[in-house]
Write a protein that holds these residues in place. Structure first.
Motif, short mmCIF file in Angstrom:
data_model
loop_
_atom_site.label_atom_id
_atom_site.label_comp_id
_atom_site.label_asym_id
_atom_site.label_seq_id
_atom_site.Cartn_x
_atom_site.Cartn_y
_atom_site.Cartn_z
N PRO A 194 0.79 -1.23 0.00
CA PRO A 194 0.00 0.00 0.00
C PRO A 194 0.82 1.28 0.00
CG PRO A 194 0.12 -0.90 2.19
CD PRO A 194 0.77 -1.92 1.31
N TYR A 195 0.21 2.31 -0.59
CA TYR A 195 0.72 3.66 -0.50
C TYR A 195 0.41 4.21 0.90
CZ TYR A 195 1.41 4.42 -5.57
OH TYR A 195 1.85 4.39 -6.86
N VAL A 196 1.38 4.92 1.49
CA VAL A 196 1.13 5.65 2.73
C VAL A 196 1.61 7.09 2.56
CG1 VAL A 196 1.38 3.54 4.10
CG2 VAL A 196 3.34 5.10 3.87
N PHE A 197 0.98 7.98 3.31
CA PHE A 197 1.24 9.41 3.16
C PHE A 197 1.62 10.08 4.47
CE2 PHE A 197 -1.62 7.77 0.02
CZ PHE A 197 -1.17 8.31 -1.17
N SER A 198 1.56 9.34 5.56
CA SER A 198 1.88 9.89 6.86
C SER A 198 2.36 8.75 7.75
CB SER A 198 0.64 10.53 7.50
OG SER A 198 -0.32 9.54 7.84
N GLU A 199 2.88 9.12 8.91
CA GLU A 199 3.32 8.11 9.86
C GLU A 199 2.14 7.28 10.37
OE1 GLU A 199 6.26 9.83 12.75
OE2 GLU A 199 6.11 11.54 11.38
N ILE A 251 5.53 -1.38 2.35
CA ILE A 251 4.98 -0.04 2.50
C ILE A 251 5.60 0.85 1.43
CG2 ILE A 251 4.94 2.01 3.97
CD1 ILE A 251 3.11 -0.12 5.07
N VAL A 252 4.76 1.53 0.66
CA VAL A 252 5.25 2.44 -0.39
C VAL A 252 5.04 3.87 0.09
CG1 VAL A 252 5.16 3.05 -2.82
CG2 VAL A 252 4.58 0.72 -2.12
N SER A 253 6.12 4.52 0.44
CA SER A 253 6.07 5.88 0.98
C SER A 253 5.89 6.86 -0.17
CB SER A 253 7.37 6.16 1.74
OG SER A 253 7.38 7.46 2.26
N HIS A 254 4.71 7.47 -0.22
CA HIS A 254 4.29 8.28 -1.37
C HIS A 254 4.59 9.76 -1.11
CE1 HIS A 254 1.98 9.71 -4.73
NE2 HIS A 254 1.39 8.56 -4.96
N MET A 255 5.36 10.36 -2.01
CA MET A 255 5.75 11.76 -1.87
C MET A 255 4.95 12.71 -2.76
SD MET A 255 8.06 11.93 0.48
CE MET A 255 7.14 10.64 1.33
N GLY A 256 3.85 12.22 -3.32
CA GLY A 256 3.02 13.08 -4.17
C GLY A 256 3.22 12.81 -5.64
N LEU A 257 2.49 13.56 -6.46
CA LEU A 257 2.53 13.39 -7.90
C LEU A 257 3.96 13.58 -8.41
CD1 LEU A 257 0.70 12.93 -10.41
CD2 LEU A 257 0.56 15.43 -10.60
N THR A 258 4.39 12.66 -9.28
CA THR A 258 5.76 12.70 -9.80
C THR A 258 6.01 13.95 -10.64
OG1 THR A 258 5.84 10.28 -9.84
CG2 THR A 258 7.46 11.45 -11.18
N THR A 259 7.17 14.55 -10.44
CA THR A 259 7.56 15.72 -11.21
C THR A 259 8.18 15.29 -12.54
OG1 THR A 259 9.74 15.75 -10.16
CG2 THR A 259 8.00 17.06 -9.13
N SER A 260 8.52 16.27 -13.36
CA SER A 260 9.26 16.08 -14.62
C SER A 260 8.35 15.66 -15.76
CB SER A 260 10.40 15.06 -14.48
OG SER A 260 11.36 15.50 -13.55
N GLY A 261 8.85 15.93 -16.96
CA GLY A 261 8.13 15.55 -18.16
C GLY A 261 7.02 16.52 -18.52
N ASP A 262 6.28 16.15 -19.55
CA ASP A 262 5.27 17.04 -20.11
C ASP A 262 4.03 17.18 -19.23
OD1 ASP A 262 4.35 18.61 -22.52
OD2 ASP A 262 2.75 17.12 -22.42
N ILE A 263 3.64 16.12 -18.54
CA ILE A 263 2.43 16.18 -17.72
C ILE A 263 2.72 15.88 -16.25
CG2 ILE A 263 0.80 15.72 -19.59
CD1 ILE A 263 0.80 12.77 -18.79
N GLY A 264 3.96 16.09 -15.83
CA GLY A 264 4.33 15.88 -14.44
C GLY A 264 4.01 17.09 -13.59
N ALA A 265 4.09 16.89 -12.27
CA ALA A 265 3.82 17.98 -11.33
C ALA A 265 4.95 19.01 -11.36
CB ALA A 265 3.69 17.43 -9.92
N GLU A 266 4.60 20.23 -11.01
CA GLU A 266 5.61 21.28 -10.86
C GLU A 266 5.81 21.63 -9.39
OE1 GLU A 266 4.78 24.64 -13.31
OE2 GLU A 266 4.51 23.44 -15.14
#
Length: 278
Positions: free
Chosen positions: A162-167, A181-196
């Motif tokens: 599972p993705y987790v977002f907090s302790e 446990i998959v520690s999720h840091m938010g939408l991935t950056t980079s590329g044409d449709i990535g997060a800024e």
């Protein structure tokens, strides 16, 4: 091919013991899965955002009402599972889906050849302090339903990542029987449709460590890997792994199938357009 939880865990632990990172790859298409497997990934993950992402839309489309997330995963399974030769494939399950009998759905996924599950779409990507998130939690569509989905899958002998977002998320998922446990840091950056908008790598590493510590306080055997936000390229993942303890890998979706596809197709098209002839 379906792998049992024990078989999948044995493979992952062997990878860690060899000093190699555990690498999971999102697969929005059969060709993504085929060549990620050839590249040596340890896990393949199918979820609805993969379809949107590989159709040129941002991954957060998977959280919006553009289709039945769980049914899309089943459809994608028809495309991806037959081309995978020897890698456990996980299904991204919308655990808050009020129209699924989750125990029956998970059993069906296992029968179809999935070896494990991940919680996606996930309300964890919605700001915990927002009124929308609070209303979801108050009306039976909160993160606790995702925790219970993971518990059910673990009880049915599937690998759970599972993705987790907090302790708190990390503790709850570890208590529910999560294997990775998959520690999720938010939408991935980079590329044409990535997060800024994203964390810096140093802060991401600190958060990943906090999630890892919380999970291992509940179950010291749980594996922890990182994902998302500024961790977009191999060097980024290497930085996080070098600056944390007991974090053993990385899961990439956009990082493994979208970003390299964007570059490869654009460069190939340019080379063809650059042909000189008389």
């Amino acid at each position: 091919m379906h792998y049992s939880r024990d078989e999948s865990l044995s493979r992952l632990r062997d990878t860690v013991e060899r000093g190699e990172p555990v690498i999971g790859a999102g697969a929005g298409t059969g060709i993504s899965a085929k060549f990620a497997e050839r590249g040596g990934v340890d896990l393949l993950i199918i979820y609805n955002s993969g379809r949107y992402r590989m159709n040129g839309r941002g991954s957060l489309a998977g959280l919006l009402p553009y289709g039945d997330a769980n049914e899309i995963v089943v459809e994608m399974g028809h495309e991806v599972l037959p081309v995978v030769e020897d890698t456990p494939v996980l299904a991204g399950v919308n655990g808050t889906d009020p129209f699924r009998e989750m125990a029956v759905f998970i059993d069906d996924l296992k029968r179809r050849g999935f070896s494990g599950v991940q919680n996606f779409p996930t309300v964890g990507l919605i700001d915990e302090d927002s009124q929308f998130r609070q209303n979801l939690e108050e009306t039976g569509m909160g993160y606790d339903r995702e925790v219970e989905m993971i518990r059910e899958a673990a009880d049915q002998g599937m690998l759970t990542c599972p993705y987790v977002f907090s302790e708190d998320d990390a503790s709850e998922m570890a208590e529910a029987g999560a294997d990775v446990i998959v520690s999720h840091m938010g939408l991935t950056t980079s590329g044409d449709i990535g997060a800024e908008t994203a964390l810096d790598l140093e802060t991401a590493a600190e958060r990943v460590q906090a999630h890892c510590d919380a999970a291992k306080a509940v179950n010291e055997d749980v594996m922890v890997i990182c994902h998302g936000g500024p961790i977009a390229w191999p060097d980024d993942a290497e930085y996080v792994l070098e600056n944390t303890e007991d974090v053993v890998g990385f899961f990439g979706a956009s990082s493994i199938e979208r970003l390299p596809t964007e570059e490869a197709i654009e460069n190939q098209a340019r080379e063809f357009k650059g042909i000189e002839f008389r």
